[in-house]
Design a protein around this motif. Structure first.
Motif, PDB file in Angstrom:
ATOM      1  N   ASN A  62       0.826  -1.197   0.000  1.00 24.93           N
ATOM      2  CA  ASN A  62       0.000   0.000   0.000  1.00 24.93           C
ATOM      3  C   ASN A  62       0.866   1.255   0.000  1.00 24.93           C
ATOM      4  O   ASN A  62       1.965   1.250  -0.558  1.00 24.93           O
ATOM      5  N   SER A  63       0.392   2.307   0.643  1.00 20.60           N
ATOM      6  CA  SER A  63       1.113   3.579   0.634  1.00 20.60           C
ATOM      7  C   SER A  63       2.490   3.481   1.277  1.00 20.60           C
ATOM      8  O   SER A  63       3.368   4.304   1.005  1.00 20.60           O
ATOM      9  N   TYR A  64       2.692   2.487   2.115  1.00 20.22           N
ATOM     10  CA  TYR A  64       4.001   2.290   2.732  1.00 20.22           C
ATOM     11  C   TYR A  64       5.035   1.808   1.714  1.00 20.22           C
ATOM     12  O   TYR A  64       6.230   1.924   1.938  1.00 20.22           O
ATOM     13  N   ILE A  65       4.569   1.243   0.623  1.00 28.91           N
ATOM     14  CA  ILE A  65       5.458   0.844  -0.464  1.00 28.91           C
ATOM     15  C   ILE A  65       5.567   1.953  -1.504  1.00 28.91           C
ATOM     16  O   ILE A  65       6.640   2.220  -2.037  1.00 28.91           O
ATOM     17  N   PHE A  66       4.460   2.633  -1.806  1.00 31.38           N
ATOM     18  CA  PHE A  66       4.551   3.658  -2.847  1.00 31.38           C
ATOM     19  C   PHE A  66       5.044   5.005  -2.355  1.00 31.38           C
ATOM     20  O   PHE A  66       5.239   5.936  -3.130  1.00 31.38           O
ATOM     21  N   GLY A  67       5.300   5.131  -1.032  1.00 32.61           N
ATOM     22  CA  GLY A  67       5.978   6.330  -0.539  1.00 32.61           C
ATOM     23  C   GLY A  67       5.088   7.546  -0.384  1.00 32.61           C
ATOM     24  O   GLY A  67       5.519   8.687  -0.642  1.00 32.61           O
ATOM     25  N   ALA A  68       3.862   7.348   0.069  1.00 33.14           N
ATOM     26  CA  ALA A  68       2.903   8.442   0.209  1.00 33.14           C
ATOM     27  C   ALA A  68       3.441   9.574   1.077  1.00 33.14           C
ATOM     28  O   ALA A  68       4.181   9.355   2.042  1.00 33.14           O
TER      29      ALA A  68
END
Length: 298
Positions: A30-36
């Motif tokens: 999730n956002s923890y992978i895409f760097g939100a």
């Protein structure tokens, strides 16, 4: 005769190219992978393949760059969606990811379960389902789970699930949930303890433990402004942990002048500190495996 030679030569080249094809790596999360909420979100997005066509670079792009700097070549892809666990990817994105991969990095919801914080049951179930699917396509697939970081917004405010506990507590609980999921999926090679690397950076004095009271001089904030997602520093540390776990290369070998750190505006001291936190956590993991008699998996 010349035509036969040309065809034979081209065939040799084709075989050589196939033999040297880069290993594939898939990131699912999730956002923890895409760097939100950071400059990492769209960082070097032309270097990786976003299967959702959202132009994400994120942690996969950092990993790709680290690997290239270390002389390793990987074909990196990612499939991410905000605010979801592995159940979402299994239910909605299987058509995109159900193929042969050499390496798979799985990352679940930050509290283990959105509706039941601290409960690993969903992570356990969908880690097993996804892993068995990947193994069906490639029995030798290397699957690893990312154990994510403690959230200050779940620790310091009165409404948090980990309120009143040390900042390290949530990371330990998430790690325990990931360990349980790994035990239930024999295809999983290991757990990447990103959250414990965050805690190590705090204990060493590199990072401030409580962003709610400001960041102390000469320390970094590992979290974004929402005290939930990571900052560029935090995502950089996550990528270092994935890089070191998957490749077996010491993150410290990347050095103070590592390209991504310079492009993101880190000081040499900050870069060295983050690399040391990753090195120390990965070293501690290997020591624990050796002491327990478990095989050290690379």
């Amino acid at each position: 005769m010349r035509g036969r030679f040309t065809l034979a030569f081209l065939a040799t080249l084709a075989l050589s190219g196939a033999a040297q094809a880069a290993e594939t790596v898939l990131f699912v999360g999730n956002s923890y992978i895409f760097g939100a909420l950071s400059a990492v979100h769209y960082y070097r997005n032309d270097s990786v393949t976003d299967l959702n066509a959202e132009r994400v670079g994120g942690v996969p792009a950092l990993f790709k760059l680290f690997a290239r700097e270390a002389g390793r070549d990987y074909d990196v892809s990612l499939e991410t969606a905000p605010g979801v666990g592995l159940d979402y990817h299994y239910a909605n994105k299987l058509a995109l990811i159900d193929r042969r991969w050499d390496h798979v990095i799985l990352q679940g919801y930050s509290t283990l379960d959105r509706d039941k914080p601290g409960d690993p049951a969903s992570l356990v179930k969908y880690t097993a389902l996804l892993s068995s699917g990947f193994a069906a396509k490639n029995p030798a697939v290397d699957i690893r789970l990312v154990a994510t970081w403690s959230r200050p917004d779940q620790t310091y405010p009165a409404t948090g699930h980990w309120t009143g506990q040390p900042i390290e507590a949530m990371a330990k609980d998430v790690r325990a949930g990931c360990d349980l999921a790994a035990q239930g999926a024999p295809q999983v090679r290991g757990v990447i303890p990103v959250g414990e690397a965050f805690s190590r950076a705090i204990v060493s004095g590199l990072a401030d433990p409580n962003p709610y009271d400001g960041t102390a001089p000469n320390q970094i904030d590992l979290w974004a402004w929402d005290h939930y997602h990571a900052s560029a520093y935090g995502y950089y540390l996550e990528a270092l942990m994935v890089f070191g776990s998957l490749t077996g290369v010491d993150p410290q070998t990347l050095g103070a002048n590592e390209t991504a750190a310079m492009e993101l505006g880190f000081s040499p001291a900050q870069t060295i500190g983050l690399q040391k936190a990753a090195h120390d956590q990965l070293t501690a993991e290997e020591a624990l495996k050796l002491a327990s008699g478990s095989p050290v998996k690379r």
